[in-house]
Design a protein around this motif. Structure first.
Motif, PDB file in Angstrom:
ATOM      1  N   ASP A  56       0.854  -1.180   0.000  1.00 21.61           N
ATOM      2  CA  ASP A  56       0.000   0.000   0.000  1.00 21.61           C
ATOM      3  C   ASP A  56       0.898   1.241   0.000  1.00 21.61           C
ATOM      4  OD1 ASP A  56      -2.361   1.658   0.574  1.00 21.61           O
ATOM      5  OD2 ASP A  56      -1.407   1.871   2.538  1.00 21.61           O
ATOM      6  N   ASP A  58      -0.322   5.154   0.714  1.00 25.82           N
ATOM      7  CA  ASP A  58      -0.672   6.164   1.732  1.00 25.82           C
ATOM      8  C   ASP A  58      -0.681   5.545   3.137  1.00 25.82           C
ATOM      9  OD1 ASP A  58      -1.304   8.335  -0.139  1.00 25.82           O
ATOM     10  OD2 ASP A  58      -3.031   7.128  -0.700  1.00 25.82           O
ATOM     11  N   GLY A  59       0.159   6.057   4.009  1.00 24.24           N
ATOM     12  CA  GLY A  59       0.215   5.545   5.374  1.00 24.24           C
ATOM     13  C   GLY A  59       1.088   4.311   5.533  1.00 24.24           C
ATOM     14  N   THR A  60       1.566   3.770   4.395  1.00 22.19           N
ATOM     15  CA  THR A  60       2.457   2.604   4.453  1.00 22.19           C
ATOM     16  C   THR A  60       3.846   2.971   3.949  1.00 22.19           C
ATOM     17  OG1 THR A  60       0.614   1.053   4.207  1.00 22.19           O
ATOM     18  CG2 THR A  60       2.803   0.230   3.646  1.00 22.19           C
ATOM     19  N   GLU A  64       0.018  10.326   5.451  1.00 22.22           N
ATOM     20  CA  GLU A  64      -1.311  10.534   4.869  1.00 22.22           C
ATOM     21  C   GLU A  64      -2.148  11.509   5.701  1.00 22.22           C
ATOM     22  OE1 GLU A  64      -3.440   6.801   4.859  1.00 22.22           O
ATOM     23  OE2 GLU A  64      -3.014   6.405   6.971  1.00 22.22           O
ATOM     24  N   ASN A 248      -1.594  -0.584   5.973  1.00 24.83           N
ATOM     25  CA  ASN A 248      -1.738   0.124   7.256  1.00 24.83           C
ATOM     26  C   ASN A 248      -3.187   0.346   7.686  1.00 24.83           C
ATOM     27  OD1 ASN A 248      -2.260   2.298   5.315  1.00 24.83           O
ATOM     28  ND2 ASN A 248      -2.259   3.619   7.128  1.00 24.83           N
ATOM     29  N   SER A 249      -4.157  -0.120   6.879  1.00 28.20           N
ATOM     30  CA  SER A 249      -5.539   0.225   7.234  1.00 28.20           C
ATOM     31  C   SER A 249      -6.510  -0.861   6.805  1.00 28.20           C
ATOM     32  CB  SER A 249      -5.930   1.550   6.580  1.00 28.20           C
ATOM     33  OG  SER A 249      -6.328   1.332   5.236  1.00 28.20           O
ATOM     34  N   ASP A 252      -6.622  -2.332   3.372  1.00 27.70           N
ATOM     35  CA  ASP A 252      -5.671  -3.376   2.972  1.00 27.70           C
ATOM     36  C   ASP A 252      -6.085  -4.769   3.443  1.00 27.70           C
ATOM     37  OD1 ASP A 252      -3.806  -1.455   1.875  1.00 27.70           O
ATOM     38  OD2 ASP A 252      -3.405  -0.882   3.953  1.00 27.70           O
TER      39      ASP A 252
HETATM   40 CA   LIG Z   1      -3.133   3.178   3.362  1.00 29.40          CA
END
Ligand SMILES: [Ca+2]
Ligand SMILES: [Ca+2]
Lengths: 320, 320
Positions: A56, A58-60, A64, A248-249, A252
């Motif tokens: 992933d 964004d955020g990984t 983000e 991360n979310s 995923d």
């Molecule tokens: Ca993400």
């Protein structure tokens, strides 16, 4: 190639391949997975060409918050384009956006998002859009950190990508973000070429401009590469089930389920944002990057959870 | 990698990299293109990662007469499935198919094709479909040659693929055929891994079967990778414009236009089926693999046209 793979792992044991990772369960689990899948005669050995792993974005791989960087890109474009659109002053979602009220703008839901996409991401050729992205990413600054967005990538993840590729893994991005928003810069920033980037897309149309062909971007959603869309996007673009997936979310969750349900050695990892000082701390109740069901599933399925505060020595690369 | 590229070209001049190609314009043009794009300090040098080339499949890498092999695959499946579908005896397009009247079956147009696709290509998981394709390709025989279909690939094109990869080109397939019909065997037959295969697709759906996730194939067209669809498919899957494209019909016209309209060294090639004795001879008036507009455009744009009868010493690889 096999020899190279093994010697790279051997050298990984001498020279730390993940210097920005603190010693601990997450780092150990990553290294153990790489060793067992790349050591010939290991029961878990995977031939180099089949070492498919998906990340992933964004955020990984990069931050983000306070909102997805692609949305900040759209906001900047709306501001740039506003002088040519005096009607936006009184027209939602643009009126709210121009007042800096993103929440108000997004209150219009999918229709508002599609209007923003149509105004900022469509109506130009793919080549022109790539140039717009490149220009923005080269100079735009994050509203809080004031850094370039490409300096808000995670140093420990850059090391992980590099460690994996040194061991002949093919490192794909599989992101809910726009595929053509990422491709202009992922090779330079992550070492990931365009053909290893999977993402959401809008439709394009092949047209002749005089004698010159162009692909024009249309204001019409083609594919949303999120949640159930991630295994579908993986199947469409890669055609093979990954052996490891990193996210991360809850977006995923299906990618990690799909990846770890395969036979042979499998690896799932979630980045848990726990560091309010150096980055942001958020999970079950966040509007951006909500991590709730997937955190429970990680417990149940034995996926590795990275505690950013504990596991990462640094968050971002040094500024240049 | 650069050194490797140059030394491969050097050795190409000593050892013939294309032994099944007769000396002539086509062979010269191919070798000249590879040398100028891989020689450092050449004004046409292209870095290895950017050496993207795309190949049509039917009629370019393997034969396509008396009809597309994927259609012969569907016919075989219809025959296999017929005992479970007694109603097909009286229902088009199946009734005609089962009598061996393919023309009659296809008279129903797109609706008939979708019915055949729904009956033979959908309703199972992607894993199960790959297994069905593998079983068929491993044993089915061509109605005229009685060879395995994978023995009806073109030996000169296998040499070309290998020559290009030795020189660090990334060789993609971009075919109107089904992406999941090709992926189970392209790596073994052409050396082309699943993620380098672009093709037409049907939609899939992510489902849980008990605890196990699966991608189910739906009876709904997702994307047709033909004509204008080829540049669109290239942009979606590869994200970069190829520097060379290889095709054989009007279905490849837009791919060759798109490829050769880029800046820097570019190469377009059409395989012209001129050998009625060793293969088939057809072009402007053929229902399968019609080559008309693209043949005119090749003249106008300086694309290379391969005359199969003159340019190729052999058509197929030796049988095993
Ligand atoms: Ca993400
Ligand atoms: Ca063809």
């Amino acid at each position: 190639v096999l020899t190279l793979g093994s010697s790279a792992v051997a050298s990984a044991q001498d020279v730390d391949p993940l210097p920005s990772w603190n010693e601990g369960k997450a780092k150990q689990a990553i290294i153990a997975f790489v060793i067992k899948t790349t050591t010939q005669n290991s029961p878990d050995f995977v031939p180099p060409g089949q070492r498919i792993v998906t990340f992933d974005n964004d955020g990984t791989l990069w931050a983000e918050q306070p909102m997805y960087f692609q949305l900040l890109f759209a906001l900047d474009l709306v501001k740039d384009l506003a002088p040519q659109h005096p009607e936006w002053k009184d027209k939602e979602p643009f009126a709210s956006l121009l007042k800096g009220d993103v929440k108000g703008a997004l209150a219009g839901g999918d229709k508002a998002i599609l209007q923003i996409v149509a105004a900022t991401h469509a109506g130009m050729s793919t080549d022109d859009f790539a140039a717009i992205v490149k220009e923005w990413i080269g100079k735009a600054r994050h509203p809080v950190s004031k850094r370039l967005y490409t300096e808000m990538v995670y140093q420990p993840m850059l090391e992980l990508l590099s460690f994996l590729r040194t061991n002949d893994f093919k490192t794909f991005i599989v992101s809910g973000g726009g595929i053509e928003f990422m491709r202009p810069w992922t090779e330079e920033v992550y070492g990931i070429p365009p053909e290893w980037v999977v993402g959401s897309s809008i439709k394009t149309k092949y047209v002749m401009q005089g004698d010159t062909p162009a692909l024009m971007r249309l204001p019409e959603i083609d594919f949303i590469d999120d949640k159930e869309g991630k295994p579908i996007g993986i199947n469409s673009h890669i055609g093979r089930r990954p052996i490891a997936a990193f996210g991360n979310s809850d977006g995923d969750l299906q990618m990690l389920e799909w990846t770890t349900a395969g036979t042979g050695a499998r690896f799932g990892l979630l980045v848990h944002h726990t560091d309010a000082e150096r980055e942001w701390a958020y999970d079950r109740k966040s509007h951006i990057g909500k991590l709730d069901k997937a955190l429970d599933e990680a417990q149940a399925k034995g996926w590795t959870v990275v505690d950013m505060k504990q596991d990462w020595k640094v968050i971002y690369p040094p500024t240049k």
